[in-house]
Design a protein around this motif. Structure first.
Motif, PDB file in Angstrom:
ATOM      1  N   HIS A 104       0.845  -1.199   0.000  1.00 31.54           N
ATOM      2  CA  HIS A 104       0.000   0.000   0.000  1.00 31.54           C
ATOM      3  C   HIS A 104       0.881   1.250   0.000  1.00 31.54           C
ATOM      4  O   HIS A 104       1.101   1.886   1.026  1.00 31.54           O
ATOM      5  CB  HIS A 104      -0.888  -0.036   1.254  1.00 31.54           C
ATOM      6  CG  HIS A 104      -2.019   0.942   1.227  1.00 31.54           C
ATOM      7  ND1 HIS A 104      -3.195   0.730   1.908  1.00 31.54           N
ATOM      8  CD2 HIS A 104      -2.166   2.135   0.621  1.00 31.54           C
ATOM      9  CE1 HIS A 104      -4.010   1.746   1.722  1.00 31.54           C
ATOM     10  NE2 HIS A 104      -3.407   2.617   0.947  1.00 31.54           N
ATOM     11  N   HIS A 106       1.141   4.726  -2.172  1.00 32.61           N
ATOM     12  CA  HIS A 106       0.569   5.557  -3.243  1.00 32.61           C
ATOM     13  C   HIS A 106       1.654   6.301  -4.026  1.00 32.61           C
ATOM     14  O   HIS A 106       1.601   6.371  -5.240  1.00 32.61           O
ATOM     15  CB  HIS A 106      -0.433   6.555  -2.659  1.00 32.61           C
ATOM     16  CG  HIS A 106      -1.598   5.901  -2.001  1.00 32.61           C
ATOM     17  ND1 HIS A 106      -2.479   5.108  -2.697  1.00 32.61           N
ATOM     18  CD2 HIS A 106      -2.018   5.883  -0.711  1.00 32.61           C
ATOM     19  CE1 HIS A 106      -3.404   4.646  -1.862  1.00 32.61           C
ATOM     20  NE2 HIS A 106      -3.142   5.087  -0.653  1.00 32.61           N
ATOM     21  N   GLU A 126       1.095  -0.065  -5.417  1.00 32.63           N
ATOM     22  CA  GLU A 126      -0.059   0.830  -5.252  1.00 32.63           C
ATOM     23  C   GLU A 126      -1.301  -0.006  -5.548  1.00 32.63           C
ATOM     24  O   GLU A 126      -1.703  -0.142  -6.709  1.00 32.63           O
ATOM     25  CB  GLU A 126       0.084   2.031  -6.195  1.00 32.63           C
ATOM     26  CG  GLU A 126      -1.188   2.762  -6.606  1.00 32.63           C
ATOM     27  CD  GLU A 126      -1.998   3.357  -5.468  1.00 32.63           C
ATOM     28  OE1 GLU A 126      -2.538   2.570  -4.665  1.00 32.63           O
ATOM     29  OE2 GLU A 126      -2.121   4.601  -5.413  1.00 32.63           O
ATOM     30  N   GLU A 128      -4.372   0.008  -3.445  1.00 36.35           N
ATOM     31  CA  GLU A 128      -5.667   0.492  -2.956  1.00 36.35           C
ATOM     32  C   GLU A 128      -6.349   1.398  -3.993  1.00 36.35           C
ATOM     33  O   GLU A 128      -7.447   1.119  -4.449  1.00 36.35           O
ATOM     34  CB  GLU A 128      -5.508   1.260  -1.640  1.00 36.35           C
ATOM     35  CG  GLU A 128      -6.835   1.779  -1.079  1.00 36.35           C
ATOM     36  CD  GLU A 128      -6.677   3.012  -0.202  1.00 36.35           C
ATOM     37  OE1 GLU A 128      -5.915   3.924  -0.590  1.00 36.35           O
ATOM     38  OE2 GLU A 128      -7.312   3.076   0.867  1.00 36.35           O
ATOM     39  N   GLY A 204      -8.346  -2.452  -6.906  1.00 38.68           N
ATOM     40  CA  GLY A 204      -8.372  -1.547  -5.760  1.00 38.68           C
ATOM     41  C   GLY A 204      -9.715  -0.848  -5.605  1.00 38.68           C
ATOM     42  O   GLY A 204     -10.381  -0.545  -6.597  1.00 38.68           O
ATOM     43  N   GLY A 206     -11.837   2.275  -3.125  1.00 36.06           N
ATOM     44  CA  GLY A 206     -11.904   3.280  -2.054  1.00 36.06           C
ATOM     45  C   GLY A 206     -13.358   3.628  -1.831  1.00 36.06           C
ATOM     46  O   GLY A 206     -13.790   4.724  -2.151  1.00 36.06           O
ATOM     47  N   HIS A 233      -8.410  -5.064  -2.911  1.00 35.45           N
ATOM     48  CA  HIS A 233      -7.790  -4.299  -1.821  1.00 35.45           C
ATOM     49  C   HIS A 233      -8.700  -3.122  -1.505  1.00 35.45           C
ATOM     50  O   HIS A 233      -8.793  -2.178  -2.276  1.00 35.45           O
ATOM     51  CB  HIS A 233      -6.393  -3.847  -2.234  1.00 35.45           C
ATOM     52  CG  HIS A 233      -5.474  -5.020  -2.396  1.00 35.45           C
ATOM     53  ND1 HIS A 233      -4.359  -5.204  -1.625  1.00 35.45           N
ATOM     54  CD2 HIS A 233      -5.568  -6.114  -3.209  1.00 35.45           C
ATOM     55  CE1 HIS A 233      -3.790  -6.362  -1.961  1.00 35.45           C
ATOM     56  NE2 HIS A 233      -4.499  -6.915  -2.925  1.00 35.45           N
ATOM     57  N   HIS A 235     -10.471  -0.103   0.720  1.00 33.45           N
ATOM     58  CA  HIS A 235     -10.715   0.910   1.749  1.00 33.45           C
ATOM     59  C   HIS A 235     -12.236   0.897   1.921  1.00 33.45           C
ATOM     60  O   HIS A 235     -12.979   1.237   1.007  1.00 33.45           O
ATOM     61  CB  HIS A 235     -10.199   2.274   1.262  1.00 33.45           C
ATOM     62  CG  HIS A 235     -10.495   3.418   2.166  1.00 33.45           C
ATOM     63  ND1 HIS A 235      -9.540   4.338   2.529  1.00 33.45           N
ATOM     64  CD2 HIS A 235     -11.625   3.810   2.792  1.00 33.45           C
ATOM     65  CE1 HIS A 235     -10.077   5.243   3.333  1.00 33.45           C
ATOM     66  NE2 HIS A 235     -11.354   4.943   3.490  1.00 33.45           N
ATOM     67  N   VAL A 268      -7.678  -2.854   3.676  1.00 37.40           N
ATOM     68  CA  VAL A 268      -6.524  -1.975   3.918  1.00 37.40           C
ATOM     69  C   VAL A 268      -6.682  -1.210   5.238  1.00 37.40           C
ATOM     70  O   VAL A 268      -7.794  -1.040   5.741  1.00 37.40           O
ATOM     71  CB  VAL A 268      -6.290  -0.985   2.747  1.00 37.40           C
ATOM     72  CG1 VAL A 268      -6.110  -1.743   1.430  1.00 37.40           C
ATOM     73  CG2 VAL A 268      -7.400   0.048   2.646  1.00 37.40           C
ATOM     74  N   HIS A 269      -5.545  -0.761   5.759  1.00 41.01           N
ATOM     75  CA  HIS A 269      -5.454   0.036   7.005  1.00 41.01           C
ATOM     76  C   HIS A 269      -6.630  -0.191   7.964  1.00 41.01           C
ATOM     77  O   HIS A 269      -7.395   0.708   8.260  1.00 41.01           O
ATOM     78  CB  HIS A 269      -5.245   1.532   6.718  1.00 41.01           C
ATOM     79  CG  HIS A 269      -6.182   2.174   5.738  1.00 41.01           C
ATOM     80  ND1 HIS A 269      -7.549   2.126   5.845  1.00 41.01           N
ATOM     81  CD2 HIS A 269      -5.933   2.895   4.624  1.00 41.01           C
ATOM     82  CE1 HIS A 269      -8.086   2.789   4.847  1.00 41.01           C
ATOM     83  NE2 HIS A 269      -7.126   3.258   4.090  1.00 41.01           N
ATOM     84  N   THR A 297      -5.576  -8.707   5.871  1.00 41.64           N
ATOM     85  CA  THR A 297      -5.642  -7.283   6.209  1.00 41.64           C
ATOM     86  C   THR A 297      -4.260  -6.736   6.549  1.00 41.64           C
ATOM     87  O   THR A 297      -3.289  -7.485   6.606  1.00 41.64           O
ATOM     88  CB  THR A 297      -6.653  -7.040   7.349  1.00 41.64           C
ATOM     89  OG1 THR A 297      -6.861  -5.634   7.504  1.00 41.64           O
ATOM     90  CG2 THR A 297      -6.163  -7.614   8.673  1.00 41.64           C
ATOM     91  N   ASP A 377       0.639   2.857   3.356  1.00 42.97           N
ATOM     92  CA  ASP A 377      -0.311   3.871   2.873  1.00 42.97           C
ATOM     93  C   ASP A 377       0.423   5.193   2.616  1.00 42.97           C
ATOM     94  O   ASP A 377      -0.113   6.261   2.856  1.00 42.97           O
ATOM     95  CB  ASP A 377      -1.442   4.057   3.889  1.00 42.97           C
ATOM     96  CG  ASP A 377      -2.653   4.782   3.312  1.00 42.97           C
ATOM     97  OD1 ASP A 377      -2.665   5.078   2.105  1.00 42.97           O
ATOM     98  OD2 ASP A 377      -3.591   5.074   4.086  1.00 42.97           O
TER      99      ASP A 377
END
Ligand SMILES: [Zn+2]
Length: 502
Positions: A104, A106, A126, A128, A204, A206, A233, A235, A268-269, A297, A377
């Protein structure tokens, strides 16, 4: 130890007990010997040798002083006897680990790669946010990259394309705000499919940045990922604990999507999305895994996250969702804490803001959990950003392993090397040669001093190199030597799935 049922019926005599102890000891010695057999293929000088290091391999869980021989970017010898090499690295007193793999990251340019290298990262992916043009993304980095690199096909990008919004890192217009038509969902599916055919590592998402993406839309994207064996992946849609719209509900959505479609899921996170709910989310993932769902995770070791102030995350009601107020936001460009006035001012222009929404207890629990990987991240732009970009791995090894004793060195390295490699290796076979120290594996190494490794980046000064990482090799080439970054060397290679795989 589990005894066969019949044996359990008899009481253990003292003789039998002693015999068992001897057997246990003997099998331990045999195990130790076979888990890290000294091997040496020839006496010819290797391109590079790493001598006298404490070599730790998470796959076999071996931890012993060995010499390593590397030629053509590959590990050729693991030995207790002295090896000859054109380049000799003396690793006495240092840990020799497989290079760290960040799932992760960016920031994917020269500036970011330098900070990753100095934090021990040899592969930065990259996954996410991803991209909308896989070929162009890889072409931009071909022969120009300090470390290994790779990318996912992004649902956010697919949504921006389908809604005719100019491609940016995160959507802020229609693609961020409105529900998609069936035709637009079809277009997104085609976008992802094209990306996967061109070797995208994963898909990915988000979802919190696209709150009006329907559950059906997300399921449709998971269906595409499943056809290509690509991990999703994610978010997740919601953060925090407030119902309805909690992180628990959000995790139910994506675990369901994985169960329904068969796509592997990577959340993620988890700590920044979960906040106080993090232990519950980790429990849910462990339970899903015990039911044979492919769910994994990751977390990063900081009590604040960071994102664009213009994003949908800061729509009406964000204070309640995160349990925070304006003063808990820090403007990345200047380091100032926000007020109601500066918040609305910056919301118009956009820019990165740090969100102090976690506690040390939450972060420690996430790092300790046996199911989390470490992932940063990270992104720096002209030295501005979050300290996680430059300090995630050294912070885990310095603070959480050495100072806090929250987890063992072996477990920490497993979360940084083997687990991320295993996450991707079904779709991306070349990952089978990363995250391990064995003959034939890629010569990506991070060599550090466990007594002095420390992160130096802070929220005030995010662009400071970590210290204690002495040598880093990418495909057998030294990119950090005696703690110094080497210039004009670009040994990084693409991490990419086979083309047109289906
Ligand atoms: Zn995120």
């Amino acid at each position: 130890m589990i005894l066969p049922q019949r044996a359990q019926r008899y009481a253990e005599g003292p003789q039998r007990k002693a015999m068992k102890q001897i057997l246990c000891l003997a099998s331990l010695i045999v195990l130790a010997a076979i888990s890290f057999p000294p091997k040496s293929s020839s006496q010819a000088p290797y391109d590079v040798v790493i001598l006298n290091g404490r070599v730790i391999d998470p796959e076999t869980r071996s931890d012993a002083v060995r010499n390593l021989g590397i030629s053509n970017g590959v590990i050729k010898a693991i030995s207790t006897s002295k090896l000859q090499g054109h380049t000799v690295i003396d690793a006495r007193g240092l840990v020799v680990s497989p290079g760290f793999i960040d799932l992760h990251q960016h920031g994917q340019d020269e500036e970011n790669y330098r900070f990753k290298a100095m934090d021990g990262v040899t592969t930065a992916l990259e996954l996410e946010v991803g991209t909308g043009d896989i070929d162009a993304w890889y072409a931009q980095r071909d022969q120009k990259s300090l470390i290994n690199y790779g990318v996912s096909a992004g649902h956010l990008a697919a949504r921006m394309v389908a809604m005719h919004e100019p491609l940016k890192f995160l959507p802020t217009g229609d693609a961020a705000r409105r529900a998609a038509t069936d035709a637009e969902i079809d277009e997104m599916k085609q976008q992802l499919e094209r990306g996967l055919q061109r070797g995208a590592v994963a898909v990915g998402f988000g979802i919190q940045y696209t709150p009006n993406a329907s559950r059906w839309e997300i399921l449709e994207m998971f269906r595409v990922a499943a056809r290509y064996g690509a991990s999703c992946h994610v978010h997740m849609r919601h953060a925090g604990v407030k119902e309805p719209g909690s992180s628990i509900q959000a995790l139910e959505e994506v675990i369901s999507a994985a169960a329904i479609t068969g796509a592997p899921l990577h959340v993620v996170h988890i700590q920044s999305t979960g906040g106080p709910a993090t232990p519950k989310l980790l429990q849910m993932i462990a339970e899903a895994k015990s039911r044979k769902l492919d769910v994994t995770t990751e977390c990063y070791p900081y009590i604040a996250g960071m994102t664009d102030i213009k994003s949908a995350i800061f729509d009406e009601g964000w204070q309640e969702v995160f349990g925070i107020d304006y003063k808990d936001l820090q403007w990345a460009a200047t380091g100032e804490r926000l007020t109601k006035e500066t918040f609305s001012e910056y919301r118009k222009t956009g820019g990165m803001v740090a969100v102090f929404s976690m506690t040390e207890e939450i972060v420690t629990a996430a790092i300790k959990s046996p199911i989390t990987m470490i992932a940063s991240d990270g992104i720096l732009e002209n030295g501005k950003g979050h300290p996680r970009t430059a300090g995630t791995y050294s912070r885990v090894l310095g603070n959480y392993v050495r100072e806090q004793h929250a987890l063992t060195l072996m477990d920490a390295l497993t979360k940084m090397t083997l687990m991320p490699a295993q996450r991707l290796e079904k779709r991306v076979p070349l990952m089978r040669n990363k995250g391990r120290i064995r003959l034939g594996a890629d010569a990506d190494f991070t060599i550090f001093d466990p007594q002095s490794i420390v992160d130096k980046s802070t929220f005030q000064e995010p662009a400071k190199y970590a210290e204690g990482i002495k040598f880093v090799l990418v495909n057998g080439v030294l990119i950090v030597k005696d703690g110094q970054l080497q210039s004009n060397t670009y040994p990084g290679r693409p991490v990419r799935a086979p083309l047109n795989s289906n």
